[in-house]
Design a protein around this motif. Structure first.
Motif, PDB file in Angstrom:
ATOM      1  N   HIS A   1     -12.216  -5.702  20.760  1.00 22.61           N
ATOM      2  CA  HIS A   1     -12.957  -4.570  20.197  1.00 22.61           C
ATOM      3  C   HIS A   1     -12.251  -4.029  18.951  1.00 22.61           C
ATOM      4  O   HIS A   1     -12.870  -3.851  17.898  1.00 22.61           O
ATOM      5  N   GLY A   2     -10.968  -3.751  19.049  1.00 19.85           N
ATOM      6  CA  GLY A   2     -10.216  -3.204  17.925  1.00 19.85           C
ATOM      7  C   GLY A   2     -10.149  -4.165  16.750  1.00 19.85           C
ATOM      8  O   GLY A   2     -10.270  -3.761  15.590  1.00 19.85           O
ATOM      9  N   HIS A   3      -9.970  -5.441  17.043  1.00 17.94           N
ATOM     10  CA  HIS A   3      -9.918  -6.453  15.995  1.00 17.94           C
ATOM     11  C   HIS A   3     -11.244  -6.521  15.248  1.00 17.94           C
ATOM     12  O   HIS A   3     -11.274  -6.534  14.015  1.00 17.94           O
ATOM     13  N   GLY A   4     -12.335  -6.518  15.986  1.00 13.38           N
ATOM     14  CA  GLY A   4     -13.663  -6.544  15.362  1.00 13.38           C
ATOM     15  C   GLY A   4     -13.915  -5.313  14.503  1.00 13.38           C
ATOM     16  O   GLY A   4     -14.453  -5.415  13.394  1.00 13.38           O
ATOM     17  N   GLU A   5     -13.533  -4.146  15.011  1.00 14.69           N
ATOM     18  CA  GLU A   5     -13.692  -2.902  14.251  1.00 14.69           C
ATOM     19  C   GLU A   5     -12.840  -2.914  12.979  1.00 14.69           C
ATOM     20  O   GLU A   5     -13.283  -2.455  11.928  1.00 14.69           O
ATOM     21  N   ALA A   6     -11.631  -3.439  13.084  1.00 10.39           N
ATOM     22  CA  ALA A   6     -10.747  -3.499  11.914  1.00 10.39           C
ATOM     23  C   ALA A   6     -11.341  -4.411  10.841  1.00 10.39           C
ATOM     24  O   ALA A   6     -11.339  -4.071   9.658  1.00 10.39           O
ATOM     25  N   LEU A   7     -11.860  -5.559  11.246  1.00  6.93           N
ATOM     26  CA  LEU A   7     -12.485  -6.470  10.275  1.00  6.93           C
ATOM     27  C   LEU A   7     -13.698  -5.820   9.618  1.00  6.93           C
ATOM     28  O   LEU A   7     -13.900  -5.954   8.407  1.00  6.93           O
ATOM     29  N   TYR A   8     -14.485  -5.123  10.417  1.00 12.24           N
ATOM     30  CA  TYR A   8     -15.664  -4.440   9.882  1.00 12.24           C
ATOM     31  C   TYR A   8     -15.251  -3.384   8.855  1.00 12.24           C
ATOM     32  O   TYR A   8     -15.844  -3.285   7.781  1.00 12.24           O
ATOM     33  N   ARG A   9     -14.221  -2.609   9.164  1.00 13.85           N
ATOM     34  CA  ARG A   9     -13.752  -1.562   8.254  1.00 13.85           C
ATOM     35  C   ARG A   9     -13.069  -2.142   7.025  1.00 13.85           C
ATOM     36  O   ARG A   9     -13.092  -1.548   5.954  1.00 13.85           O
ATOM     37  N   PHE A  10     -12.450  -3.304   7.190  1.00 17.41           N
ATOM     38  CA  PHE A  10     -11.810  -3.950   6.049  1.00 17.41           C
ATOM     39  C   PHE A  10     -12.839  -4.245   4.961  1.00 17.41           C
ATOM     40  O   PHE A  10     -12.559  -4.074   3.771  1.00 17.41           O
ATOM     41  N   LYS A  11     -14.029  -4.649   5.345  1.00 16.77           N
ATOM     42  CA  LYS A  11     -15.096  -4.927   4.383  1.00 16.77           C
ATOM     43  C   LYS A  11     -15.482  -3.666   3.606  1.00 16.77           C
ATOM     44  O   LYS A  11     -15.928  -3.750   2.471  1.00 16.77           O
ATOM     45  N   ASP A  12     -15.296  -2.506   4.211  1.00 16.78           N
ATOM     46  CA  ASP A  12     -15.621  -1.228   3.570  1.00 16.78           C
ATOM     47  C   ASP A  12     -14.623  -0.819   2.485  1.00 16.78           C
ATOM     48  O   ASP A  12     -14.869   0.139   1.749  1.00 16.78           O
ATOM     49  N   LEU A  13     -13.490  -1.512   2.381  1.00 18.50           N
ATOM     50  CA  LEU A  13     -12.472  -1.128   1.410  1.00 18.50           C
ATOM     51  C   LEU A  13     -12.922  -1.337  -0.028  1.00 18.50           C
ATOM     52  O   LEU A  13     -12.509  -0.615  -0.926  1.00 18.50           O
ATOM     53  N   TYR A  14     -13.766  -2.315  -0.245  1.00 18.92           N
ATOM     54  CA  TYR A  14     -14.220  -2.607  -1.607  1.00 18.92           C
ATOM     55  C   TYR A  14     -15.094  -1.473  -2.131  1.00 18.92           C
ATOM     56  O   TYR A  14     -16.008  -1.024  -1.469  1.00 18.92           O
ATOM     57  N   GLY A  15     -14.761  -0.996  -3.307  1.00 14.45           N
ATOM     58  CA  GLY A  15     -15.542   0.066  -3.917  1.00 14.45           C
ATOM     59  C   GLY A  15     -15.146   1.467  -3.504  1.00 14.45           C
ATOM     60  O   GLY A  15     -15.751   2.433  -3.947  1.00 14.45           O
ATOM     61  N   CYS A  16     -14.133   1.594  -2.648  1.00 11.03           N
ATOM     62  CA  CYS A  16     -13.678   2.926  -2.217  1.00 11.03           C
ATOM     63  C   CYS A  16     -12.768   3.540  -3.273  1.00 11.03           C
ATOM     64  O   CYS A  16     -12.096   2.833  -4.025  1.00 11.03           O
ATOM     65  N   ASP A  17     -12.727   4.870  -3.291  1.00 14.33           N
ATOM     66  CA  ASP A  17     -11.768   5.526  -4.165  1.00 14.33           C
ATOM     67  C   ASP A  17     -10.389   5.509  -3.501  1.00 14.33           C
ATOM     68  O   ASP A  17     -10.242   5.124  -2.343  1.00 14.33           O
ATOM     69  N   ARG A  18      -9.389   5.949  -4.229  1.00  8.46           N
ATOM     70  CA  ARG A  18      -7.999   5.893  -3.777  1.00  8.46           C
ATOM     71  C   ARG A  18      -7.789   6.552  -2.413  1.00  8.46           C
ATOM     72  O   ARG A  18      -7.145   5.996  -1.535  1.00  8.46           O
ATOM     73  N   HIS A  19      -8.335   7.746  -2.233  1.00  4.53           N
ATOM     74  CA  HIS A  19      -8.104   8.485  -0.992  1.00  4.53           C
ATOM     75  C   HIS A  19      -8.846   7.862   0.188  1.00  4.53           C
ATOM     76  O   HIS A  19      -8.334   7.836   1.302  1.00  4.53           O
ATOM     77  N   SER A  20     -10.021   7.345  -0.054  1.00  2.00           N
ATOM     78  CA  SER A  20     -10.773   6.672   1.005  1.00  2.00           C
ATOM     79  C   SER A  20     -10.056   5.414   1.467  1.00  2.00           C
ATOM     80  O   SER A  20     -10.011   5.123   2.660  1.00  2.00           O
ATOM     81  N   VAL A  21      -9.485   4.672   0.527  1.00  2.00           N
ATOM     82  CA  VAL A  21      -8.753   3.453   0.878  1.00  2.00           C
ATOM     83  C   VAL A  21      -7.547   3.802   1.739  1.00  2.00           C
ATOM     84  O   VAL A  21      -7.305   3.160   2.761  1.00  2.00           O
ATOM     85  N   GLU A  22      -6.805   4.825   1.363  1.00  2.00           N
ATOM     86  CA  GLU A  22      -5.633   5.230   2.148  1.00  2.00           C
ATOM     87  C   GLU A  22      -6.008   5.548   3.589  1.00  2.00           C
ATOM     88  O   GLU A  22      -5.354   5.111   4.530  1.00  2.00           O
ATOM     89  N   ARG A  23      -7.075   6.331   3.765  1.00  2.00           N
ATOM     90  CA  ARG A  23      -7.517   6.710   5.116  1.00  2.00           C
ATOM     91  C   ARG A  23      -8.021   5.493   5.892  1.00  2.00           C
ATOM     92  O   ARG A  23      -7.773   5.375   7.089  1.00  2.00           O
TER      93      ARG A  23
ATOM     94  N   ALA B   1       0.840  -1.205   0.000  1.00  2.00           N
ATOM     95  CA  ALA B   1       0.000   0.000   0.000  1.00  2.00           C
ATOM     96  C   ALA B   1       0.873   1.253   0.000  1.00  2.00           C
ATOM     97  O   ALA B   1       0.579   2.215  -0.703  1.00  2.00           O
ATOM     98  N   ARG B   2       1.947   1.232   0.758  1.00  2.00           N
ATOM     99  CA  ARG B   2       2.868   2.375   0.800  1.00  2.00           C
ATOM    100  C   ARG B   2       3.447   2.644  -0.587  1.00  2.00           C
ATOM    101  O   ARG B   2       3.492   3.793  -1.042  1.00  2.00           O
ATOM    102  N   SER B   3       3.833   1.582  -1.266  1.00  2.00           N
ATOM    103  CA  SER B   3       4.392   1.722  -2.608  1.00  2.00           C
ATOM    104  C   SER B   3       3.323   2.139  -3.619  1.00  2.00           C
ATOM    105  O   SER B   3       3.542   3.049  -4.420  1.00  2.00           O
ATOM    106  N   LEU B   4       2.181   1.502  -3.578  1.00  2.00           N
ATOM    107  CA  LEU B   4       1.097   1.789  -4.516  1.00  2.00           C
ATOM    108  C   LEU B   4       0.626   3.235  -4.407  1.00  2.00           C
ATOM    109  O   LEU B   4       0.441   3.921  -5.404  1.00  2.00           O
ATOM    110  N   TYR B   5       0.442   3.702  -3.169  1.00  2.00           N
ATOM    111  CA  TYR B   5      -0.069   5.058  -2.949  1.00  2.00           C
ATOM    112  C   TYR B   5       1.040   6.097  -2.797  1.00  2.00           C
ATOM    113  O   TYR B   5       0.759   7.269  -2.566  1.00  2.00           O
TER     114      TYR B   5
END
Length: 135
Positions: free
Chosen positions: A40-62, A11-15
């Motif tokens: 709690h953090g692990h569950g939140e990270a997994l939930y947010r990981f699902k949100d990566l699909y369909g995001c634009d470049r800047h949203s994915v980075e954040r 991701a660092r290289s790509l972006y």
């Protein structure tokens, strides 16, 4: 952790960003049992990981940065700042003290301009029940 490290390096290289260097340093230098990954953090990270699909470049980075913070810093599901934003726990090396920063930038435990060099707060430094931690 090595697989996650490879993802962050890609991701660092790509972006073409150094935003993930802080997290890579943690993965590469901190013992796994000192990284305060909570259920709690692990569950939140997994939930947010699902949100990566369909995001634009800047949203994915954040979102990748957000996922890292959820995974690698201590947070408690009931610990919110006055603006109802989740706190994450860090350690100021220069002040030798723990402090919390909310997702909206509210700092507690240290003045924001006194933070200096920081790292995550290690699991051994955090006064929390072992049941909270994922690993």
């Amino acid at each position: 952790m090595s697989e996650f490290s490879e993802i962050l390096k890609s991701a660092r290289s790509l972006y073409k960003t150094d935003e993930y260097d802080f997290w890579l340093d943690i993965i590469e230098t901190v013992e796994l049992d000192e990284i305060p990954i909570t259920h709690h953090g692990h569950g939140e990270a997994l939930y947010r990981f699902k949100d990566l699909y369909g995001c634009d470049r800047h949203s994915v980075e954040r979102r990748i940065d957000y996922i890292c913070e959820k995974l690698f810093t201590y947070s408690h599901p009931d610990d919110f700042c006055e603006m109802q934003s989740q706190f994450h726990t860090y350690f100021s090396v220069s002040k030798n003290t723990m402090y919390k920063v909310s997702e909206l930038g509210v700092t507690e435990g240290i003045e924001a301009n006194d933070i200096g060099e920081s790292r995550i707060a290690y699991r051994s430094e955090i006064n929390a029940s072992a049941k909270e931690f994922y690993v």
